[in-house]
Design a protein around this motif. Structure first.
Motif, PDB file in Angstrom:
ATOM      1  N   ALA A 212       3.003  10.170  11.942  1.00 46.21           N
ATOM      2  CA  ALA A 212       1.922  10.862  11.233  1.00 46.21           C
ATOM      3  C   ALA A 212       1.442  10.003  10.065  1.00 46.21           C
ATOM      4  N   PRO A 213       0.127   9.964   9.811  1.00 45.51           N
ATOM      5  CA  PRO A 213      -0.360   9.169   8.686  1.00 45.51           C
ATOM      6  C   PRO A 213       0.154   9.719   7.359  1.00 45.51           C
ATOM      7  N   ARG A 214       0.433   8.808   6.414  1.00 40.82           N
ATOM      8  CA  ARG A 214       0.893   9.239   5.096  1.00 40.82           C
ATOM      9  C   ARG A 214      -0.311   9.639   4.240  1.00 40.82           C
ATOM     10  N   ALA A 215      -0.045  10.434   3.232  1.00 38.94           N
ATOM     11  CA  ALA A 215      -1.107  10.815   2.294  1.00 38.94           C
ATOM     12  C   ALA A 215      -1.604   9.572   1.557  1.00 38.94           C
ATOM     13  N   ALA A 216      -2.922   9.513   1.323  1.00 44.36           N
ATOM     14  CA  ALA A 216      -3.508   8.372   0.606  1.00 44.36           C
ATOM     15  C   ALA A 216      -3.320   8.602  -0.896  1.00 44.36           C
TER      16      ALA A 216
END
Lengths: 91, 346
Positions: free
Chosen positions: A42-46
């Motif tokens: 899952a993409p990490r928070a920016a």
């Protein structure tokens, strides 16, 4: 213990409503992440982008910590240790 | 008058009650509600009979609709109704986004538009093949060929399609092309011949509010559809004509909470036709979701300056993605959620 003032009761009710909203948004974030179907992590928070836009009162360290916990709960890979110091104040 | 019967009332008792009422010359409908029998009495019930009904053991509650409608009244269903368009639900605590160009402008164009709609996270694809234009010299749409282009694009991206029908004679073409939802436009809201013709088509209907229609007139139009057998009706507020000339129309969000009290039908808001100006659409969409709309209908075009109709009110694909993200946030904090994306065909 002194009785709770009406303004404290009002603030407590506002906090409870905000906590419910935060929980609803976190669940919605998890649902959106579930729509990623490429099989990768899952993409990490920016977080750096969030910090640039943030005006407090939470510190950069606290915000990183909160989003680190959100990423961990959502199954995103954790950042490498020894990266950027996390104690600098918000811009 | 709407009668709520006691949960578990046997079918024979429901049938006997309806037979008694119809013997008195009163027409009745039985709600598709599954939790308990609900009977609508269409005609005015004499006072003596109303008093007798209140005493019957199988009758638990009696409701009087706020207007001269029955089947669209809130009390005709236990819970607000959920309309299924393809695999997408409107109502039931989920917010859905309908998006697409104002007009179908060609097959390749529709594939590009549908791809943009899906990428932005919208759920249903709209596009006009038959266009009701204010002047006879404006682009009138590609007609049946436009239906084919819209449906092909929707199928390629896994998006159910919504498009406007203006003439009952065109209904076979809409069914042949498997249009998922028939839209009745503002100008045809009170075209009762059209409403009666499409009511039995077995398709959900998106019923736009007329340019100068009151809420009651709008619900009477919806009642035509329900009385004709269509239980899959979605209302669409698209702005009404007022003295204000700064915007194309005035978006009437005031009626959203009122509609929740008066009807079980889901409600979609179309801020694009109300505002007529693209930059006003995101804040109006946020307001609509916050006020309880079950969905938002907007126009999107990859090159609005080249659009064959309504370019000034079309969002760019990136702007649509932002609108979807904001709708997700506002839906969540109002205790709802954004509908999941329909399954991809790929």
């Amino acid at each position: 213990m002194p009785p709770e003032s009406s303004s404290d009761a009002g603030l407590r009710a506002q906090l409870a409503t905000l906590d419910r909203s935060l929980a609803a948004l976190l669940h919605e974030r998890a649902r959106l992440l579930a729509d990623f179907r490429d099989g990768g992590p899952a993409p990490r928070a920016a977080v750096e982008d969030l910090l640039r836009r943030s005006q407090g009162p939470l510190s950069a360290r606290d915000l990183r910590s909160v989003f680190g916990a959100i990423d961990a709960a959502c199954g995103a890979p954790q950042p490498q240790q020894g990266g950027r110091a996390d104690t600098e104040p918000l811009p | 008058m709407i009668l709520h019967l006691v949960q578990g009332t046997p079918q024979e008792s429901v049938h006997a009650l309806r037979s008694m009422l119809e013997a008195e010359g009163l027409r009745t409908f039985l709600s598709p509600e599954s939790s308990r029998p609900i009977v609508a009495i269409v005609d005015k019930v004499p006072a003596a009979l109303a008093a007798a009904l209140a005493e019957r053991p199988e009758v638990s509650e009696i409701h009087q609709p706020a207007g001269d409608w029955r089947l669209v009244d809130r009390s005709y269903r236990e819970l607000p109704s959920v309309v299924r368009i393809g695999g997408v639900k409107l109502g039931g605590g989920q917010v859905s986004i309908i998006a697409g160009p104002c007009s179908v402008e060609g097959a390749d164009f529709m594939f590009e538009a549908a791809r943009a709609v899906r990428s932005a996270g919208a759920h249903l694809l709209r596009g006009g093949a038959f266009k009701p234009r204010s002047t006879p010299y404006a682009f009138q749409g590609f007609g049946v060929e436009g239906l084919r282009q819209l449906k092909d694009a929707g199928e390629r991206e896994g998006l159910p399609v919504v498009t406007e029908i203006m003439d009952a004679a065109d209904l076979p073409a809409f069914l042949d092309h498997d249009v998922d939802c028939l839209q009745v436009g503002a100008r045809n809201m009170q075209n009762f011949t059209l409403l009666k013709a499409i009511a039995g088509a077995g398709r959900p209907v998106l019923l736009k509010r007329g340019l100068s229609a009151t809420v009651k007139e709008w619900l009477y139009a919806a009642e035509y559809l329900a009385a004709g057998g269509c239980h899959q009706v979605v209302l669409c507020e698209r702005g009404i004509r007022t003295f204000e000339s700064a915007t194309r129309n005035t978006l009437d969000l005031t009626i959203l909470p009122l509609l929740r009290e008066w009807t079980h039908l889901p409600v979609v808001v179309d801020p694009a036709h109300a505002a007529g100006i693209a930059r006003l659409i995101p804040p109006l969409s946020r307001a609509a979701v916050a006020a309880g709309a079950d969905g938002i209908a907007v126009e999107v075009h990859p090159r609005p300056e080249l659009a064959r109709s309504d370019g000034p009110q079309a969002l760019l694909p990136g702007e649509l993605a932002g609108l979807v993200a904001e709708a997700r946030v506002i839906a969540a904090v109002t205790g709802r959620g954004l509908h999941a994306l329909p399954a991809s065909p790929r």
